[in-house]
Scaffold this motif. Structure first.
Motif, PDB file in Angstrom:
ATOM      1  N   ALA B  47     -11.273  10.888  -1.203  1.00 28.19           N
ATOM      2  CA  ALA B  47     -10.140   9.872  -1.466  1.00 28.19           C
ATOM      3  C   ALA B  47     -10.237   8.680  -1.040  1.00 28.19           C
ATOM      4  N   ASP B  48      -9.789   7.495  -1.589  1.00 28.32           N
ATOM      5  CA  ASP B  48      -9.638   6.371  -0.811  1.00 28.32           C
ATOM      6  C   ASP B  48      -8.634   6.406  -0.106  1.00 28.32           C
ATOM      7  N   ILE B  49      -8.543   5.706   1.091  1.00 29.57           N
ATOM      8  CA  ILE B  49      -7.503   5.614   1.976  1.00 29.57           C
ATOM      9  C   ILE B  49      -6.444   4.529   1.463  1.00 29.57           C
ATOM     10  N   THR B  50      -6.426   3.703   0.658  1.00 28.00           N
ATOM     11  CA  THR B  50      -5.274   3.167   0.153  1.00 28.00           C
ATOM     12  C   THR B  50      -4.588   3.581  -1.180  1.00 28.00           C
ATOM     13  N   ASP B  51      -5.406   5.058  -1.395  1.00 25.78           N
ATOM     14  CA  ASP B  51      -4.414   5.863  -2.606  1.00 25.78           C
ATOM     15  C   ASP B  51      -3.321   6.533  -1.722  1.00 25.78           C
ATOM     16  N   ASP B  52      -2.102   5.994  -2.099  1.00 21.93           N
ATOM     17  CA  ASP B  52      -1.055   6.705  -1.306  1.00 21.93           C
ATOM     18  C   ASP B  52      -0.933   8.191  -1.601  1.00 21.93           C
ATOM     19  N   GLU B  53      -0.642   8.471  -2.784  1.00 22.03           N
ATOM     20  CA  GLU B  53      -0.595   9.834  -3.177  1.00 22.03           C
ATOM     21  C   GLU B  53      -1.657  10.641  -2.470  1.00 22.03           C
ATOM     22  N   ALA B  54      -2.979  10.423  -2.903  1.00 21.69           N
ATOM     23  CA  ALA B  54      -3.833  11.203  -2.314  1.00 21.69           C
ATOM     24  C   ALA B  54      -3.889  11.497  -0.781  1.00 21.69           C
ATOM     25  N   VAL B  55      -3.698  10.356  -0.113  1.00 19.01           N
ATOM     26  CA  VAL B  55      -3.449  10.412   1.400  1.00 19.01           C
ATOM     27  C   VAL B  55      -2.549  11.392   1.526  1.00 19.01           C
ATOM     28  N   ARG B  56      -1.437  11.222   1.094  1.00 17.43           N
ATOM     29  CA  ARG B  56      -0.029  11.902   1.449  1.00 17.43           C
ATOM     30  C   ARG B  56      -0.596  13.735   1.139  1.00 17.43           C
ATOM     31  N   GLU B  57      -1.418  13.755  -0.115  1.00 20.48           N
ATOM     32  CA  GLU B  57      -1.811  15.162  -0.168  1.00 20.48           C
ATOM     33  C   GLU B  57      -2.708  15.738   0.908  1.00 20.48           C
TER      34      GLU B  57
END
Lengths: 248, 248
Positions: B47-57
């Motif tokens: 995941a990309d670190i700027t992807d809010d949803e992916a990081v939250r997951e």
């Protein structure tokens, strides 16, 4: 006299305090995102602060920049302060270096350090007999993401000074209100900045010699917990107002 | 044991130093923008670190985050560090708060303060008898825009600690090289961090109790001009290496 100053965020309150008082003292170029109403004491540029090319153009022939533009809301969301305040401020410094501007005066904010006002310290810290002081050497401690963005603008200024020899002054502006200080609001009285002290401070910031500095921008309030020493010493700031004089 | 740690930027050098040494000590979730080659000691998330949803997951069920992801190039352009390092780090802190993660260990950098190495101070500052020290209380003074982005990540951490009670440790990482310190490079020797000291430091950063701290991440080099006191005191960091031991 004759110094050409670009002021960004000219429609805001700080901008008005400066321009109203110093209209005839500089050759102003006034930049804002929205068209400015009424007649203005200088050239007007309508541009967004994140527009690299427009900002660079606005700096042509300019000696100094007073950079006030940005999202001014303490509760502003991250995306807005990231774009308008952090990226926008980098745009300003970068354009200043590219166009040969010599100094940038950056409107930082009390919110860059407002989390020093811990539950332990408040409300005592807002009272005349309290001895806690911030003097500008302390690490940022923002109370909100807006404050984070202002601290980032200060650090950007440090970099552009060190790397490109730009003179940079960061003014952690207190609570600017017209006529009289905030009523029944101890914090606001502690960090009150009167309109005339504001104009005087920015005038000094355009006249004094410095490399990189962080100063507090408040009146000489009995309730202050920001030190004015650095502003007095480096800028010759000599405030005339004190929120305690309005206690009647 | 059994502590669940999300490590971002797992493919980078710092990530490898940590994971190789501490593979069995934590329950790892390894995040990187690119798929990780080979077998890994834990779950892998791309995941990309700027992807809010992916990081939250990626933070669901996680106790602590070691946040290394970002553009690691000292010469990285502004747009990249703005997005990957500043916005990306805010994404991590925000997701940590939202998902109930208790601590974030943030990889800051020597570049956040590298402009203290002025012409006046260098090369003396890299030599054993020089007494100049940085201890982590000083204002950032970045040598490049990458360093600005790391200083912004530190300030974001200060905010998320103060506002949301997240434990945040910022490690200003020196010069990590495997096996031996940089040769014929005084600056690199001054701020050398060996692989095993790196792993030990991050291990301590996951074990010790703290609120908000900035420490220097280097080995115990004779040439150091970063103080190790705070790391020793707060984390119990006890480095074993010294670049001077490799002088032969």
């Amino acid at each position: 006299m004759g110094e050409r100053v670009l002021l960004t965020g000219a429609a805001g309150r700080v901008g008005r305090a400066i321009i109203d008082d110093l209209a005839d003292d500089y050759e102003w170029r006034l930049l804002d995102r929205d068209p400015l109403a009424g007649s203005q004491p200088g050239e007007v540029v309508v541009a967004d602060i994140t527009d690299d090319e427009a900002v660079r153009e606005a700096m042509e022939g300019i000696d100094a920049v007073v950079h006030l533009a940005g999202d001014p809301r303490p509760e502003a969301p991250w995306d807005s302060v990231l774009a308008n305040n952090i990226d926008g401020t980098q745009t300003v410094y970068e354009a200043a270096v590219e166009t040969g501007v010599e100094r940038v005066v950056f409107a930082s904010s009390n919110h860059a350090v407002s989390a020093y006002e811990t539950d332990d310290r408040t409300p005592d810290v807002y009272r005349p007999d309290d001895e806690f002081r911030l003097d500008g050497d302390e690490l940022p401690r923002p109370g909100n993401l807006y404050g984070v963005s202002k601290a980032a603008g200060e650090t950007l200024g440090r970099y552009y000074h060190d790397a490109h020899d730009l003179s940079v002054l960061c003014v952690r502006i207190g609570n600017l209100t017209k006529g009289h200080p905030p009523i029944d609001y101890e914090r606001g009285q502690a960090m009150w900045l009167s309109y005339r002290d504001c104009a005087h401070l920015f005038d000094r910031s355009l006249q004094a010699e410095y490399g990189y500095e962080i100063v507090y921008g408040i009146s000489d309030n009995d309730r202050k917990y920001y030190s004015l020493e650095r502003a007095r010493e480096v800028l010759g700031y000599d405030p005339r107002d004190n929120s305690a004089d309005h206690d009647d």
